[in-house]
Write a protein that holds these residues in place. Structure first.
Motif, short mmCIF file in Angstrom:
data_model
loop_
_atom_site.label_atom_id
_atom_site.label_comp_id
_atom_site.label_asym_id
_atom_site.label_seq_id
_atom_site.Cartn_x
_atom_site.Cartn_y
_atom_site.Cartn_z
N VAL A 172 40.30 24.10 19.51
CA VAL A 172 41.30 24.24 20.65
C VAL A 172 40.39 24.49 21.97
O VAL A 172 39.54 25.48 22.18
CB VAL A 172 42.25 25.71 20.35
CG1 VAL A 172 43.07 25.99 21.80
CG2 VAL A 172 43.15 25.36 19.31
N VAL A 173 40.64 23.65 22.95
CA VAL A 173 40.21 23.75 24.22
C VAL A 173 41.05 24.19 25.32
O VAL A 173 42.08 23.58 25.40
CB VAL A 173 39.40 22.48 24.55
CG1 VAL A 173 38.79 22.49 25.99
CG2 VAL A 173 38.40 22.02 23.60
N VAL A 174 40.85 25.34 25.95
CA VAL A 174 41.79 25.70 26.92
C VAL A 174 41.18 25.52 28.28
O VAL A 174 39.96 25.83 28.71
CB VAL A 174 41.87 27.25 27.13
CG1 VAL A 174 43.16 27.57 27.87
CG2 VAL A 174 42.22 27.63 25.40
N GLY A 175 41.98 24.57 29.14
CA GLY A 175 41.62 24.13 30.44
C GLY A 175 41.26 22.84 30.38
O GLY A 175 40.53 21.99 30.02
N ALA A 176 42.10 21.97 31.24
CA ALA A 176 42.21 20.38 31.20
C ALA A 176 41.40 20.11 32.41
O ALA A 176 42.08 18.72 32.84
CB ALA A 176 43.45 19.80 30.96
N GLY A 177 40.56 20.76 33.08
CA GLY A 177 39.94 20.48 34.31
C GLY A 177 38.78 19.36 33.80
O GLY A 177 38.87 18.68 32.69
N ASP A 212 46.81 23.39 29.08
CA ASP A 212 46.32 23.71 30.13
C ASP A 212 47.81 23.94 31.08
O ASP A 212 48.89 23.44 30.52
CB ASP A 212 46.01 22.50 31.30
CG ASP A 212 45.31 23.00 32.43
OD1 ASP A 212 45.85 23.74 33.61
OD2 ASP A 212 43.82 22.90 32.73
N VAL A 213 47.94 25.13 31.74
CA VAL A 213 49.07 25.38 32.33
C VAL A 213 49.50 24.49 33.50
O VAL A 213 50.65 24.27 33.96
CB VAL A 213 48.95 26.67 33.23
CG1 VAL A 213 48.84 27.83 32.14
CG2 VAL A 213 47.93 26.74 34.17
N ALA A 214 48.67 23.25 33.92
CA ALA A 214 49.10 22.26 34.83
C ALA A 214 49.80 21.46 34.11
O ALA A 214 50.08 21.46 33.02
CB ALA A 214 47.70 21.59 35.38
N ASP A 215 50.65 20.47 34.91
CA ASP A 215 51.51 19.61 34.23
C ASP A 215 50.73 18.12 33.77
O ASP A 215 51.50 17.28 33.28
CB ASP A 215 52.65 19.06 35.38
CG ASP A 215 52.16 18.73 36.57
OD1 ASP A 215 51.00 18.39 36.45
OD2 ASP A 215 53.04 18.40 37.42
N ARG A 216 49.58 17.97 33.96
CA ARG A 216 48.71 16.97 33.68
C ARG A 216 47.28 17.06 33.46
O ARG A 216 46.69 18.06 33.99
CB ARG A 216 49.04 15.83 34.86
CG ARG A 216 48.63 15.88 36.23
CD ARG A 216 48.88 14.75 37.00
NE ARG A 216 48.74 15.09 38.39
CZ ARG A 216 47.60 14.69 38.74
NH1 ARG A 216 46.52 13.84 38.29
NH2 ARG A 216 47.32 14.98 40.20
N VAL A 217 46.55 16.39 32.82
CA VAL A 217 45.14 16.27 32.61
C VAL A 217 44.31 16.05 34.06
O VAL A 217 44.89 15.27 34.75
CB VAL A 217 44.67 15.57 31.43
CG1 VAL A 217 43.13 15.31 31.39
CG2 VAL A 217 45.18 15.75 30.14
N LEU A 218 43.31 16.65 34.15
CA LEU A 218 42.65 16.30 35.38
C LEU A 218 43.62 16.70 36.78
O LEU A 218 43.58 15.41 37.69
CB LEU A 218 41.88 15.11 35.36
CG LEU A 218 40.84 15.03 34.40
CD1 LEU A 218 40.35 13.54 34.26
CD2 LEU A 218 39.74 16.00 34.70
#
Length: 453
Positions: A172-177, A212-218
């Motif tokens: 599991v990787v947390v954070g899609a920056g 990621d809590v964002a709605d998309r990768v990067l």
């Protein structure tokens, strides 16, 4: 101020040898005449500059870690290295205190100070994360993660319990920056290559999740590049879960914010960074933990102190009222300007303001895949890969030939999977430092890779 005063050389102390500090030292050295009468001292916990953008390739067994560790004494001739971590900055006394690797305390007087201490892990108040997740900020953490992935695959191959196998083969990787996306992309390829050498794991799913809590990768990038990265990840079997994070982490699993419980022995924390607490302990004005500076990177109330990179709240002249983001791109360019402006403050050159124009980014997704937008031209696949690797070879301060050889060997000979026997220790903590913990981190945020400087 004259470079030589009362018969002694002026001393410039640079705190931190990451993107900002390294470029500041190099630019300052180049801006001074040969007989300059100025001593440059760089204080850093390690004797190398870490080229952070390629750290995921170290974790995935593509690059030898020495390729991205550029020795400071060799790269910065004429700059004295003080090996240690700064614990205190005293602007009123023109002095910094640092502790060397053997625990001895030293004081350094300065005539000019450049704070380039970078950032530390941003640890959210999620139960169990500090104890059970892995950070990803330096070579020890990257090597530990590489060892850990190999160990989990091999322990899974030796396990008879299918539930245990599934746990060990789930990552599991947390954070899609930038960092999290590259770790997931590179890690999925690496884990699959290691598992392929074990007949016992034939047919065993190797599961990778990116949250990621964002709605998309990067989310920092153009939607086209984000979409390219998302497609590559999903093609490799990575489960991309947006608007999702971790509610709790334990020794053998995580509970997600969507209610799902994922059995796993591996949680990689790539959520982000915050300014090093040393900045606030300096007693100078800060903005959201970053040193307040003017466009020349000097502290308005203390003009003999400069700050750059993640440590500084630099006014963004292209967006009035805002400050520049905490990215490697800004850190590198601000470091160069800080070095030149320090030289100007000593009588060599002219002070200039920092003004930045984004020329694009590159993201290496492992294998033949990458995403890039040099000069705002979106690229994917082989063209993006060529641009990405060409850029890294161009901007690496050293080890270019060795890095290119490692890439070639990875393409034709595969990856080595020998465990190095690394264990989790104080060298690979995730705990974010509190203001009471005196420690200076030299590295800038790995939240972007610039296309041009």
């Amino acid at each position: 101020m004259d470079a030589v005063q009362d018969g002694r050389a002026a001393r410039v102390v640079i705190v931190g040898g990451g993107f900002a500090g390294f470029e500041a030292a190099r630019a300052l050295r180049r801006s001074l005449p040969r007989e300059r009468g100025v001593e440059i001292v760089l204080v850093n916990p390690t004797n190398y500059f870490l080229y952070l953008p390629l750290l995921p390739e170290v974790a995935a067994g593509v690059l030898d870690p020495r390729r991205i560790a550029i020795p400071l004494p060799a790269a910065l001739p004429g700059v004295r290295l003080a090996l240690g971590e700064v614990t205190q900055v005293r602007p009123d006394d023109h002095r910094v205190t640092y502790v060397d690797p053997e625990g001895h305390e030293h004081d350094l007087d300065y005539d000019r100070l450049v704070l380039a201490v970078g950032s530390v892990n941003k640890l959210l108040p999620v139960p169990g994360v500090a104890e059970h997740a892995h950070g990803f900020r330096g070579i020890p953490e990257a090597l530990y993660l590489r060892d850990h992935i190999i160990r989990q695959i091999e322990l899974a191959a030796a396990a008879h319990d299918p539930d245990e196998r599934n746990e060990r083969c789930t990552f599991v990787v947390v954070g899609a920056g930038y960092t999290g996306t590259e770790v997931a992309a590179q890690g999925a390829l690496f884990a699959r290559s290691v598992a392929a050498r074990h007949a016992e794991l034939r047919g065993q799913p190797i599961r990778w999740l990116l949250l990621d809590v964002a709605d998309r990768v990067l989310p920092e990038l153009d939607q086209r590049l984000s979409r390219t990265a998302d497609q590559v990840l999903r093609k490799r079997g990575v489960e991309v879960l947006m608007s999702t994070s971790v509610d709790e982490a334990t020794h053998d699993g995580v509970q997600l914010t969507n209610g799902e419980v994922v059995p796993t022995r591996t949680v990689v924390w790539c959520v982000g960074v915050r300014p090093d607490p040393l900045v606030e302990r300096s007693g100078l004005a800060t903005y959201k933990g970053r040193m307040v500076v003017d466009p020349t990177l000097a502290v308005p109330t203390c003009p003999d102190v400069f700050a750059c990179g993640d440590a500084a709240a630099v006014p963004d002249l292209t967006r009035p009222g805002e400050v520049t983001a905490m990215t490697a791109q800004h850190a590198s360019r601000q470091g160069k300007l800080a070095g030149r402006n320090v030289a100007a403050s000593l009588g060599f050159g002219t002070m200039r303001a920092y003004r930045h124009h984004d020329l694009g980014f590159v993201v290496d997704l492992g294998g033949p895949d990458a995403a890039a937008n040099p000069l705002r031209i979106p690229l994917s696949g082989i063209p993006a890969k060529a641009v990405t690797r060409g850029y890294h070879l161009l901007t690496l301060p050293g080890n270019r030939a060795r890095t290119a050889v490692d890439w070639l060997l990875d393409a034709v000979a595969g990856r080595q999977s020998a465990q190095l026997g690394l264990v989790r220790s104080a060298a690979v903590p995730l705990e974010s430092e509190s203001p009471e913990t005196p420690q200076a981190r030299p590295q800038s945020s790995r939240s972007s890779t610039p296309v041009a400087s």
